[in-house]
Design an enzyme around this catalytic site. Structure first.
Site, PDB file in Angstrom:
ATOM      1  N   ARG A   1      -0.070   4.885   2.923  1.00 27.35           N
ATOM      2  CA  ARG A   1      -0.809   4.369   2.342  1.00 27.35           C
ATOM      3  C   ARG A   1      -0.754   2.787   2.469  1.00 27.35           C
ATOM      4  O   ARG A   1       0.068   2.322   2.175  1.00 27.35           O
ATOM      5  CB  ARG A   1      -0.627   4.732   0.661  1.00 27.35           C
ATOM      6  CG  ARG A   1      -1.477   4.255  -0.296  1.00 27.35           C
ATOM      7  CD  ARG A   1      -1.256   4.557  -1.807  1.00 27.35           C
ATOM      8  NE  ARG A   1      -1.713   6.165  -1.475  1.00 27.35           N
ATOM      9  CZ  ARG A   1      -3.101   6.389  -2.194  1.00 27.35           C
ATOM     10  NH1 ARG A   1      -3.795   5.246  -2.498  1.00 27.35           N
ATOM     11  NH2 ARG A   1      -3.262   7.566  -2.363  1.00 27.35           N
ATOM     12  N   GLY A   2      -2.096   1.967   2.291  1.00 32.70           N
ATOM     13  CA  GLY A   2      -1.836   0.526   2.091  1.00 32.70           C
ATOM     14  C   GLY A   2      -2.695   0.246   0.624  1.00 32.70           C
ATOM     15  O   GLY A   2      -2.775   1.182  -0.249  1.00 32.70           O
TER      16      GLY A   2
ATOM     17  N   ASP B   1      -5.216 -11.901   5.468  1.00 28.91           N
ATOM     18  CA  ASP B   1      -3.935 -11.348   4.879  1.00 28.91           C
ATOM     19  C   ASP B   1      -2.839 -11.333   5.651  1.00 28.91           C
ATOM     20  O   ASP B   1      -2.060 -10.469   5.755  1.00 28.91           O
ATOM     21  CB  ASP B   1      -4.328  -9.815   4.385  1.00 28.91           C
ATOM     22  CG  ASP B   1      -3.560  -9.289   3.152  1.00 28.91           C
ATOM     23  OD1 ASP B   1      -2.909 -10.219   2.543  1.00 28.91           O
ATOM     24  OD2 ASP B   1      -3.397  -8.120   2.960  1.00 28.91           O
TER      25      ASP B   1
END
Length: 735
Positions: A515-516, A574
């Site tokens: 999961r990010g 990011d």
């Protein structure tokens, strides 16, 4: 009259695609992209990038108005017919030295005019279809009329230095097998120049020049078509079209079938029609049906190609490949026999020619020769003698009632041979294949079209995914001998996971793989043994100086590739330690492109962002103060990551709110800048856990300097990532 011309031009421009840009000329320092078109003053001709395939373009000149009978406008000249270029980012540029340069996707030069001038120059399109590069005082530096492809326009000269070359087929615009040129005897000639053999077929090859009405004493070698419909050559060849005398748009073209034709456009401008052609019976054109084949022609049905008996077609869609034996040739005389083919001739490639001998002598002459494929035995009424020609190759075969010769074809002696194929029949349903003159595509059902396009789209999507992964996920081997300045991707060694493997790993897709920040991961990476850079910075297993420097350099290379080397430039948006993964050798790989942005390298000023992107502590000031966003936002984030690696301090330790947005207050940057003002500043900036475990104080200083340069508040004061790579590499290789 002036009003009608103006009205016609207005009609043309109103009917153009509004997404295109229309120009009258090109000047020094400017360029032409796939969306730009140069239009002649009279509006008849256009020049620019002409689509010849899916995202494949040629620099070309064409008739602006499309005739009703044609699917595309008529192209009259092309620069790069054999090397089409990518539609995206490709340009025709007129350099400051007055050289026209055709560049594919901004990287490879495909074509050049090889011109130079220090004067003011301009590229424009004449009303006669001639694309001209000239100095303003009138000197012509280059013009398309001097380098024709398959077409001559009225007033355009064919000379000793030029030739017309046909296209490969009606659907393939690359160079074909037929040429119009002056031979070494000053005679205007049509030549078949195939993959294996070449031969002249016009004028009639067995006639000497004066018998064909040609003179070879004039060495000027020039031919021209005029606007009234007369085509004349310096070898005394002159013709007039069937509509001679009318003021029409005309063009002379050597077509893909090897015939030379003049096309005229009717007064209604609706269509082109043939007003003259050099050869009436197209079976007289060499190579038209390929080797080991026969050509038959009748005026109503056109041309047909068929294989010789005991031969089979190689390619049903392209008869230039001809036919191949359906048997294994043998040199054993007892295993060979001959088929008698009436009204058949095979022109050229005679191994022996003898006169006034019997049939048995001629047959024995062939059967004793292992390379003999057949022979022609004919009574010549002019000489009153029998003539024997033995053939080592079977080319230019023709079947016609007007032919009185008999050809004997060498084939295997076997009982399984069918007697129904011992002679050539005009309507043989097995062998004959029609060559349609209207060049219409084969009809396909709607379901087939849907399935075909679905398969193409699926394949394109899969290829796009592969390219994106290769562009995004990269690592650089600093110990390799590869030229690092090219920022080439190192082989990643991806493993392909099957559906069943993924299903098993996720327990029927009920268990998350990962999961990010944006949700559940759909993307499977290869396993990275050392996790992320964030894991290493937060653990007790401190990175040594060598690993730290290599991680900094490898990450910089990856970002430089994204910013400057990909076809679509990419801002990651990011960059932080959590998104820099490390393999078993601590080689870095930039990951997590959930916030990334593709940029059009041709329109960088028009990059729009609907929202702030990034992670607090690593975001550049541009995000906060609503300034233009460029690749320098990644440079800033990269600098923050370097400072974290060097000092061991966290960039997110001190956060404040500005305009309702959490952002970093700059204390880490201030800390390092203050240390830089004192003696031994480099050693005092380093994470105490590293201690003195570094081999080169200069490398450590350059790393600190690069980090501080990257976090300048003014984005223009920051270096690009390629400049960062150069600085780090230079010190990496210094002794």
């Amino acid at each position: 009259m002036a009003f009608s011309n103006l009205a016609f031009l207005l009609f043309l421009f109103c009917s153009f695609d509004l997404s295109s840009s229309y120009l009258t000329s090109l000047s020094k320092g400017s360029s032409l992209s796939a969306q730009d078109i140069i239009v002649s003053q009279n509006g008849i001709f256009s020049a620019g990038f002409f689509e010849v395939g899916d995202n494949a373009y040629c620099l070309a000149v064409w008739y602006t108005e499309k005739a009703d009978s044609e699917n595309t406008p008529s192209v009259v000249w092309s620069a790069n017919r054999d090397q089409p270029l990518n539609g995206k980012y490709s340009k025709l540029s007129l350099s400051h030295t007055a050289n026209l340069e055709l560049v594919d996707a901004g990287q490879f030069q495909i074509w050049s005019s090889r011109t130079e001038s220090h004067e003011h120059v301009e590229l424009y399109l004449n009303n006669d279809g001639n694309l001209v590069l000239h100095e303003l005082q009138g000197t012509v530096l280059w013009q398309s009329f001097d380098c024709p492809t398959d077409t001559l326009l009225p007033g355009q000269l064919l000379t000793r230095q030029t030739q017309l070359v046909s296209r490969r087929s009606e659907s393939n615009r690359s160079s074909g097998f037929y040429k119009l040129l002056f031979d070494s005897n000053n005679v205007l000639t049509l030549l078949y120049d195939g993959p294996d053999v070449s031969s002249t077929y016009w004028p009639v090859p067995w006639l000497v020049s004066w018998q064909a009405g040609r003179f070879n004493y004039n060495s000027s070698r020039v031919a021209v078509l005029n606007s009234l419909g007369e085509f004349s050559s310096s070898d005394n060849y002159t013709i007039r079209t069937s509509d001679y005398g009318l003021a029409l748009q005309r063009r002379l073209r050597i077509d893909s079938d090897g015939n030379l034709r003049v096309y005229s456009q009717d007064l209604s401008r609706a269509k082109w029609y043939v007003s003259w052609q050099a050869i009436t019976d197209s079976c007289n054109i060499h190579g038209i049906c390929g080797p080991n084949s026969l050509c038959s022609f009748d005026p109503k049905n056109g041309r047909k190609c068929s294989c010789l008996p005991w031969y089979r077609v190689k390619n049903q869609s392209d008869w230039s490949y001809g036919c191949e034996p359906a048997f294994t040739p043998t040199c054993n005389k007892s295993e060979s026999t001959f088929l008698e083919l009436h009204n058949v001739e095979l022109y050229g490639y005679d191994n022996h020619f003898v006169e006034n001998h019997t049939y048995s002598y001629c047959e024995n002459l062939c059967i004793e020769d292992c390379n003999c494929r057949g022979f022609q035995y004919t009574f010549d009424e002019g000489s009153g003698k029998f003539q024997c020609y033995t053939k080592i190759q079977l080319h230019n075969g023709e079947h016609s009632p007007k032919l009185k010769g008999v050809t004997y074809l060498r084939v295997p002696r076997t009982k399984s041979f069918s007697s129904t194929r011992e002679s050539v029949k005009k309507d043989d349903p097995v062998c004959y294949v029609h060559i349609h003159r209207d060049y219409l595509g084969k009809q396909v059902s709607r379901f087939s079209y849907f399935f075909l396009w679905f398969a193409v789209a699926l394949g394109a999507f899969e290829m796009a995914c592969i390219l994106v992964v290769w562009c995004f996920l990269m690592r650089s081997n600093s110990k390799s001998g590869i030229d690092q300045h090219a920022y080439q991707l190192v082989k990643l060694g991806f493993r392909k996971f099957t559906y069943s493997e993924l299903k098993k790993a996720t327990k029927g897709f009920s268990q998350e793989i990962g999961r990010g920040a944006g949700g559940i991961v759909l993307l499977v990476y290869e396993y990275m043994e050392n996790g992320s850079l964030a894991d290493c910075l937060s653990s007790n297993n401190t990175l040594d100086w060598s690993k730290m420097y290599n991680i900094a350099l490898g990450t910089a290379r990856g970002l430089a590739y994204l910013h400057e080397e990909c076809l679509e430039w990419i801002l990651h948006c990011d960059i932080k330690p959590q998104n820099i993964l490390l393999d078993s050798n601590y080689e870095p790989k930039v990951s997590d492109f959930g916030l990334s942005k593709l940029l059009n390298r041709d329109n960088l000023k028009d990059s729009k962002f609907s929202m702030i992107r990034g992670t607090r502590g690593y975001m550049a000031p541009e995000w906060i103060f609503n300034l233009p966003i460029t690749s320098k936002v990644d440079v800033y984030s990269y600098g923050i990551v370097l400072l974290e690696m060097i000092t061991g301090k966290s960039a997110t330790a001190d956060i404040q709110a500005v305009n309702g947005v959490d952002t970093y207050d700059g204390r880490l940057i201030t800390f390092v800048r203050e240390k830089r003002r004192v003696a031994s500043w480099a050693e005092k900036s380093i994470d105490p856990a590293i201690g003195t475990d570094y081999d080169d104080v200069n490398k450590m200083k350059i790393l600190v300097t690069v980090a501080l340069d990257c976090v300048e508040e003014d984005k223009d004061a920051r270096p690009t990532m390629s400049q960062v790579v150069e600085m780090l590499q230079r010190h990496e290789t210094d002794p």
